[in-house]
Enzyme design. Structure first.
Site, PDB file in Angstrom:
ATOM      1  N   GLN A   1       0.832  -1.194   0.000  1.00  0.00           N
ATOM      2  CA  GLN A   1       0.000   0.000   0.000  1.00  0.00           C
ATOM      3  C   GLN A   1       0.873   1.253   0.000  1.00  0.00           C
ATOM      4  O   GLN A   1       1.874   1.318   0.698  1.00  0.00           O
ATOM      5  CB  GLN A   1      -0.877  -0.031   1.253  1.00  0.00           C
ATOM      6  CG  GLN A   1      -2.121   0.817   1.149  1.00  0.00           C
ATOM      7  CD  GLN A   1      -3.126   0.453   2.214  1.00  0.00           C
ATOM      8  OE1 GLN A   1      -3.274  -0.710   2.570  1.00  0.00           O
ATOM      9  NE2 GLN A   1      -3.833   1.442   2.732  1.00  0.00           N
TER      10      GLN A   1
ATOM     11  N   SER B   1       4.151  -6.447   2.536  1.00  0.00           N
ATOM     12  CA  SER B   1       2.858  -6.324   3.220  1.00  0.00           C
ATOM     13  C   SER B   1       1.739  -6.843   2.326  1.00  0.00           C
ATOM     14  O   SER B   1       1.657  -8.022   2.030  1.00  0.00           O
ATOM     15  CB  SER B   1       2.644  -4.877   3.655  1.00  0.00           C
ATOM     16  OG  SER B   1       1.469  -4.752   4.426  1.00  0.00           O
ATOM     17  N   LEU B   2       0.876  -5.957   1.852  1.00  0.00           N
ATOM     18  CA  LEU B   2      -0.214  -6.331   0.959  1.00  0.00           C
ATOM     19  C   LEU B   2       0.290  -7.139  -0.230  1.00  0.00           C
ATOM     20  O   LEU B   2      -0.375  -8.079  -0.682  1.00  0.00           O
ATOM     21  CB  LEU B   2      -0.908  -5.051   0.471  1.00  0.00           C
ATOM     22  CG  LEU B   2      -1.944  -5.186  -0.632  1.00  0.00           C
ATOM     23  CD1 LEU B   2      -3.167  -5.924  -0.122  1.00  0.00           C
ATOM     24  CD2 LEU B   2      -2.320  -3.814  -1.167  1.00  0.00           C
TER      25      LEU B   2
ATOM     26  N   ARG C   1      -9.625  -7.848   3.954  1.00  0.00           N
ATOM     27  CA  ARG C   1      -8.487  -7.410   4.778  1.00  0.00           C
ATOM     28  C   ARG C   1      -8.460  -5.888   4.905  1.00  0.00           C
ATOM     29  O   ARG C   1      -8.249  -5.329   5.983  1.00  0.00           O
ATOM     30  CB  ARG C   1      -7.185  -7.912   4.145  1.00  0.00           C
ATOM     31  CG  ARG C   1      -5.884  -7.531   4.875  1.00  0.00           C
ATOM     32  CD  ARG C   1      -4.713  -8.054   4.062  1.00  0.00           C
ATOM     33  NE  ARG C   1      -3.410  -7.890   4.706  1.00  0.00           N
ATOM     34  CZ  ARG C   1      -2.569  -6.883   4.491  1.00  0.00           C
ATOM     35  NH1 ARG C   1      -2.920  -5.914   3.658  1.00  0.00           N
ATOM     36  NH2 ARG C   1      -1.402  -6.846   5.097  1.00  0.00           N
TER      37      ARG C   1
ATOM     38  N   HIS D   1       0.657  -2.751  10.853  1.00  0.00           N
ATOM     39  CA  HIS D   1       1.739  -3.607  11.343  1.00  0.00           C
ATOM     40  C   HIS D   1       2.143  -3.260  12.777  1.00  0.00           C
ATOM     41  O   HIS D   1       3.330  -3.243  13.115  1.00  0.00           O
ATOM     42  CB  HIS D   1       2.931  -3.573  10.378  1.00  0.00           C
ATOM     43  CG  HIS D   1       2.568  -4.122   9.039  1.00  0.00           C
ATOM     44  ND1 HIS D   1       2.304  -5.455   8.836  1.00  0.00           N
ATOM     45  CD2 HIS D   1       2.346  -3.510   7.837  1.00  0.00           C
ATOM     46  CE1 HIS D   1       1.960  -5.649   7.566  1.00  0.00           C
ATOM     47  NE2 HIS D   1       1.975  -4.480   6.956  1.00  0.00           N
TER      48      HIS D   1
ATOM     49  N   GLN E   1       0.617 -11.456   9.994  1.00  0.00           N
ATOM     50  CA  GLN E   1       1.307 -10.389   9.258  1.00  0.00           C
ATOM     51  C   GLN E   1       0.702  -9.011   9.505  1.00  0.00           C
ATOM     52  O   GLN E   1       1.403  -8.003   9.537  1.00  0.00           O
ATOM     53  CB  GLN E   1       1.278 -10.723   7.761  1.00  0.00           C
ATOM     54  CG  GLN E   1       2.124  -9.833   6.890  1.00  0.00           C
ATOM     55  CD  GLN E   1       1.351  -9.334   5.685  1.00  0.00           C
ATOM     56  OE1 GLN E   1       0.238  -8.849   5.820  1.00  0.00           O
ATOM     57  NE2 GLN E   1       1.939  -9.486   4.517  1.00  0.00           N
TER      58      GLN E   1
END
Length: 306
Positions: free
Chosen positions: A11, A90-91, A115, A196, A245
């Protein structure tokens, strides 16, 4: 023999117009984007191609970015370029898993839509924040913030660039402490939540319930997980790692270093922007890095690597 990595951004890489040229030039890419429109009941062409307020809202960003990145990835595979390992920041890890054969494109898109909603709703607006810390090592940052409650490291991006996350007041306090500890700059990030961080543990648990209904397949190639920076070869580990995560540090620098140590020497960033290529220049300049962000990049990359 060269080892090729497909890597996918997270992102923040999204931008209006992303994927439009692929949609116009490729039936394969068009099918992915049209399928996302059908699955999510969201006009993905309007969301991705036109200037709008939704593209930077987490609940929309995640599905948009994964859709475009996987549309691009499908085009590269159609042209004969295949990876030996995949990774995503991440994503982007959802794209990495799909590219590695562990998840269908359709499931990746529908799962990240859920998500995004869970992450956006996890913490009330204005309560959490994130900041990029420039010029300090991860160890120095860990030491400086260890006695400040409510702040932790979100991303180990590359040497000299680490992101902290947590409660707004805690991040502000940590920012001052880190400047005193020698940080060149501490830059607040324009994000909608403290991603996170342990503040998102409940969202991770809820995501775990969503993942229970997603059917995964044995991996065709390994991918590297953000949570541990290690290779995943057994798909049975994936759901637990994806649930973790959301609230865990993204160990991107460590992931790249581990792949290079294992012989990876060609990295192809697939998606809008050049964020990951920028990180690579600071992690290791001895490997080759390619970008596929626009249609004209495809011929260049395929001709050099196939």
């Amino acid at each position: 023999m060269s080892k090729i990595v497909f890597m996918f951004p997270g992102q923040g890489a999204q931008k209006a117009g992303m994927g439009k040229d692929f949609y116009e030039q490729s039936e394969t890419a068009r099918a992915v984007i049209d399928k996302a429109t059908e699955l999510l009941d969201i006009d993905m062409k309007a969301l991705c191609f036109e200037e709008n307020d939704k593209l930077d809202q987490t609940e929309y960003t995640q599905a948009a970015l994964v859709t475009v990145c996987l549309a691009m990835e499908h085009v590269l595979r159609e042209r004969g370029l295949k990876p030996d390992v995949t990774a995503g920041l991440s994503l982007g890890e959802y794209c990495a898993i799909a590219s590695a054969g562990g998840m269908t494109t359709e499931d990746a898109i529908t799962t990240v839509r859920k998500r995004g909603i869970l992450m956006q709703n996890a913490v009330p607006g204005g309560k959490g924040s994130m900041a990029a810390v420039l010029g300090l090592t991860g160890e120095a940052i860990e030491t400086a913030i260890e006695n400040i409650d409510g702040v932790s490291i979100a991303n180990y991006n590359c040497p000299g660039q680490i992101v902290i996350t947590g409660w707004k007041e805690s991040v502000e306090k940590a920012s001052e402490v880190l400047k005193e500890a020698g940080a060149k700059r501490v830059l607040p990030l324009n994000v909608s939540g403290p991603f996170h961080s342990p503040m998102l543990e409940e969202a991770g648990q809820e995501l775990g319930k969503v993942l229970e209904n997603v059917e995964l397949s044995p991996l065709e190639i390994p991918y590297v997980t953000n949570v541990t920076a290690q290779y995943v070869t057994d798909i049975s580990e994936t759901k637990e790692l994806l649930a973790k995560q959301v609230a865990s540090s993204v160990r991107w620098q460590q992931s790249i270093e581990n792949m290079i140590a294992d012989g990876a020497d060609i990295f192809v960033e697939i998606g809008p922007g050049r964020t990951l290529a920028g990180f690579m220049r600071k992690i290791n300049r001895d490997v080759k890095v390619y970008n596929v962000a626009a249609w004209e990049d495809v011929d260049k990359v395929v001709s050099e690597l196939c």
